[in-house]
Write an enzyme that holds these catalytic residues in place. Structure first.
Site, PDB file in Angstrom:
ATOM      1  CE1 TYR A  53      -4.205  -1.375  -0.371  1.00 25.70           C
ATOM      2  CE2 TYR A  53      -3.200  -3.114   0.934  1.00 25.70           C
ATOM      3  CZ  TYR A  53      -4.214  -2.676   0.106  1.00 25.70           C
ATOM      4  OH  TYR A  53      -5.225  -3.526  -0.266  1.00 25.70           O
ATOM      5  CG  HIS A 109     -14.354  -0.864  -1.409  1.00 27.72           C
ATOM      6  ND1 HIS A 109     -14.348  -1.378  -2.684  1.00 27.72           N
ATOM      7  CD2 HIS A 109     -15.410  -1.441  -0.786  1.00 27.72           C
ATOM      8  CE1 HIS A 109     -15.366  -2.221  -2.822  1.00 27.72           C
ATOM      9  NE2 HIS A 109     -16.034  -2.275  -1.695  1.00 27.72           N
ATOM     10  CG  ASN A 201     -17.077  -1.343 -18.221  1.00 27.82           C
ATOM     11  OD1 ASN A 201     -16.077  -1.653 -18.836  1.00 27.82           O
ATOM     12  ND2 ASN A 201     -17.268  -1.688 -16.953  1.00 27.82           N
TER      13      ASN A 201
HETATM   14  P1  NAD Z   1     -12.267  -3.755 -11.636  1.00 28.78           P
HETATM   15  O1  NAD Z   1     -10.803  -3.620 -11.900  1.00 28.78           O
HETATM   16  O2  NAD Z   1     -12.805  -5.058 -11.194  1.00 28.78           O
HETATM   17  O3  NAD Z   1     -13.053  -3.362 -12.973  1.00 28.78           O
HETATM   18  C1  NAD Z   1     -12.679  -2.239 -13.720  1.00 28.78           C
HETATM   19  C2  NAD Z   1     -13.716  -2.038 -14.801  1.00 28.78           C
HETATM   20  O4  NAD Z   1     -13.407  -0.821 -15.490  1.00 28.78           O
HETATM   21  C3  NAD Z   1     -13.746  -3.153 -15.844  1.00 28.78           C
HETATM   22  O5  NAD Z   1     -15.103  -3.539 -16.033  1.00 28.78           O
HETATM   23  C4  NAD Z   1     -13.164  -2.498 -17.102  1.00 28.78           C
HETATM   24  O6  NAD Z   1     -13.790  -2.996 -18.272  1.00 28.78           O
HETATM   25  C5  NAD Z   1     -13.519  -1.044 -16.872  1.00 28.78           C
HETATM   26  N1  NAD Z   1     -12.586  -0.077 -17.497  1.00 28.78           N
HETATM   27  C6  NAD Z   1     -11.253  -0.198 -17.693  1.00 28.78           C
HETATM   28  N2  NAD Z   1     -10.771   0.935 -18.243  1.00 28.78           N
HETATM   29  C7  NAD Z   1     -11.804   1.789 -18.398  1.00 28.78           C
HETATM   30  C8  NAD Z   1     -11.951   3.108 -18.916  1.00 28.78           C
HETATM   31  N3  NAD Z   1     -10.890   3.812 -19.386  1.00 28.78           N
HETATM   32  N4  NAD Z   1     -13.184   3.683 -18.923  1.00 28.78           N
HETATM   33  C9  NAD Z   1     -14.261   2.989 -18.463  1.00 28.78           C
HETATM   34  N5  NAD Z   1     -14.209   1.732 -17.959  1.00 28.78           N
HETATM   35  C10 NAD Z   1     -12.990   1.132 -17.933  1.00 28.78           C
HETATM   36  O7  NAD Z   1     -12.638  -2.614 -10.625  1.00 28.78           O
HETATM   37  P2  NAD Z   1     -13.832  -2.515  -9.580  1.00 28.78           P
HETATM   38  O8  NAD Z   1     -15.094  -2.962 -10.214  1.00 28.78           O
HETATM   39  O9  NAD Z   1     -13.721  -1.144  -9.040  1.00 28.78           O
HETATM   40  O10 NAD Z   1     -13.501  -3.576  -8.409  1.00 28.78           O
HETATM   41  C11 NAD Z   1     -12.171  -3.848  -7.950  1.00 28.78           C
HETATM   42  C12 NAD Z   1     -11.879  -3.507  -6.483  1.00 28.78           C
HETATM   43  O11 NAD Z   1     -10.458  -3.161  -6.449  1.00 28.78           O
HETATM   44  C13 NAD Z   1     -12.600  -2.304  -5.944  1.00 28.78           C
HETATM   45  O12 NAD Z   1     -13.241  -2.709  -4.810  1.00 28.78           O
HETATM   46  C14 NAD Z   1     -11.540  -1.243  -5.610  1.00 28.78           C
HETATM   47  O13 NAD Z   1     -11.573  -0.918  -4.230  1.00 28.78           O
HETATM   48  C15 NAD Z   1     -10.223  -1.880  -5.863  1.00 28.78           C
HETATM   49  N6  NAD Z   1      -9.371  -1.058  -6.790  1.00 28.78           N
HETATM   50  C16 NAD Z   1      -9.352   0.318  -6.678  1.00 28.78           C
HETATM   51  C17 NAD Z   1      -8.576   1.086  -7.551  1.00 28.78           C
HETATM   52  C18 NAD Z   1      -8.566   2.603  -7.401  1.00 28.78           C
HETATM   53  O14 NAD Z   1      -8.773   3.108  -6.306  1.00 28.78           O
HETATM   54  N7  NAD Z   1      -8.375   3.364  -8.502  1.00 28.78           N
HETATM   55  C19 NAD Z   1      -7.804   0.458  -8.534  1.00 28.78           C
HETATM   56  C20 NAD Z   1      -7.843  -0.964  -8.611  1.00 28.78           C
HETATM   57  C21 NAD Z   1      -8.628  -1.698  -7.734  1.00 28.78           C
END
Ligand code: NAD
Length: 251
Positions: A53, A109, A201
């Protein structure tokens, strides 16, 4: 009065340079999720989890919100100015929505910018970027933990996000794979209750949602979220050119 509730996932931040989770075959920045994002992983190897982290905190330096985050800020301001409601529920821990200026938000989260103590509930936001664990300054417990919700843990503020989803008139899903519960349920609840539902998406809508009455905006969040927000404003009769009343205008 309309209440627009937005659910965001990692996809909205992808174009700010933050890797999503599912797009990497279950590995998260080369780590097994069970090792770095579960209470068990933390208990077994706090140093590894802490370093993971801290690396992500360092990686956030200089990262800026993108056009999708900014479009949501604009949408929120225009809705509020016109007597409507807005709530952003984010699964992200990157804080980019807050950096962009969102006011009504629940970070279900948790947040990468915060640490907390598991013994006394002490919380702190700071810029500490080192790999050494920090003891709790309040109760002396051996280490603070990142204030993020791991798999197998309860999300933060369920009373706020459940009530927002229940009461909304418009529900919008942006950049989430819909695989993490309870957030994955929201779109189904909204459809069941006859809300206006929007889906954004890069991937096409899930097969199990095909045939439902959903406004779909497939493509990159930075391009499609502004379009989606315009669509909602138009449907509510709000001019996109509307001047925003700022704090400075109030006097
Ligand atoms: P996920 O990674 O499971 O899904 C990401 C989604 O975004 C996918 O469906 C993908 O098709 C779509 N995507 C990718 N690029 C995109 C774009 N440019 N524009 C629009 N859509 C796009 O993420 P999730 O559903 O948020 O779940 C994963 C868990 O991991 C969450 O609970 C989160 O807390 C954590 N996470 C957070 C971050 C962050 O804070 N940025 C990053 C990674 C994971």
């Amino acid at each position: 009065m309309a209440l627009v509730v937005i659910l965001t996932g990692a996809g909205i931040s992808a174009e700010s340079g933050i890797p999503t989770f599912r797009d990497q075959n279950g590995l998260w920045e080369n780590h097994d999720v069970g090792e770095v994002a579960t209470p068990k992983g933390w208990m077994e190897n706090p140093k590894l989890v802490w370093r993971f982290y801290q690396e992500r905190r360092r990686g956030m330096q200089g990262v800026e919100p993108n056009a999708a985050h900014r479009a949501l800020v604009d949408l929120e301001k225009k809705l509020l100015n016109n007597g409507h409601g807005f709530y952003l529920i984010t699964q992200n821990i990157d804080g980019l929505d807050i950096k962009a200026g969102i006011q009504y938000i629940v970070e279900m989260h948790g947040a990468l910018r915060r640490f907390r103590c598991e013994k006394c509930d002490y919380e702190v936001e700071n810029d500490y970027l080192e790999d050494d664990l920090l003891p709790c300054p309040e109760c002396g417990w051996v280490h603070l933990r990142p204030d993020v919700v791991w798999f197998d843990e309860m999300p933060h503020n369920p009373e706020i996000f459940l009530s927002a989803v229940n009461q909304c008139t418009h529900f919008v899903s942006i950049g989430t794979s819909g695989e993490v519960y309870p957030a994955a349920h929201f779109i189904h609840d909204a459809l069941r209750d006859g809300k206006e539902v929007y889906y954004q998406n890069t991937d096409p809508i899930h097969a199990h949602l095909l045939g439902m009455e959903i406004h779909e905006f497939q493509g990159k969040a930075s391009e499609k979220v502004p379009e989606l927000c315009s669509n909602i404003l138009k449907s509510l009769g709000i001019s996109e050119k509307e001047e925003l009343i700022t704090d400075n205008d109030a006097s």
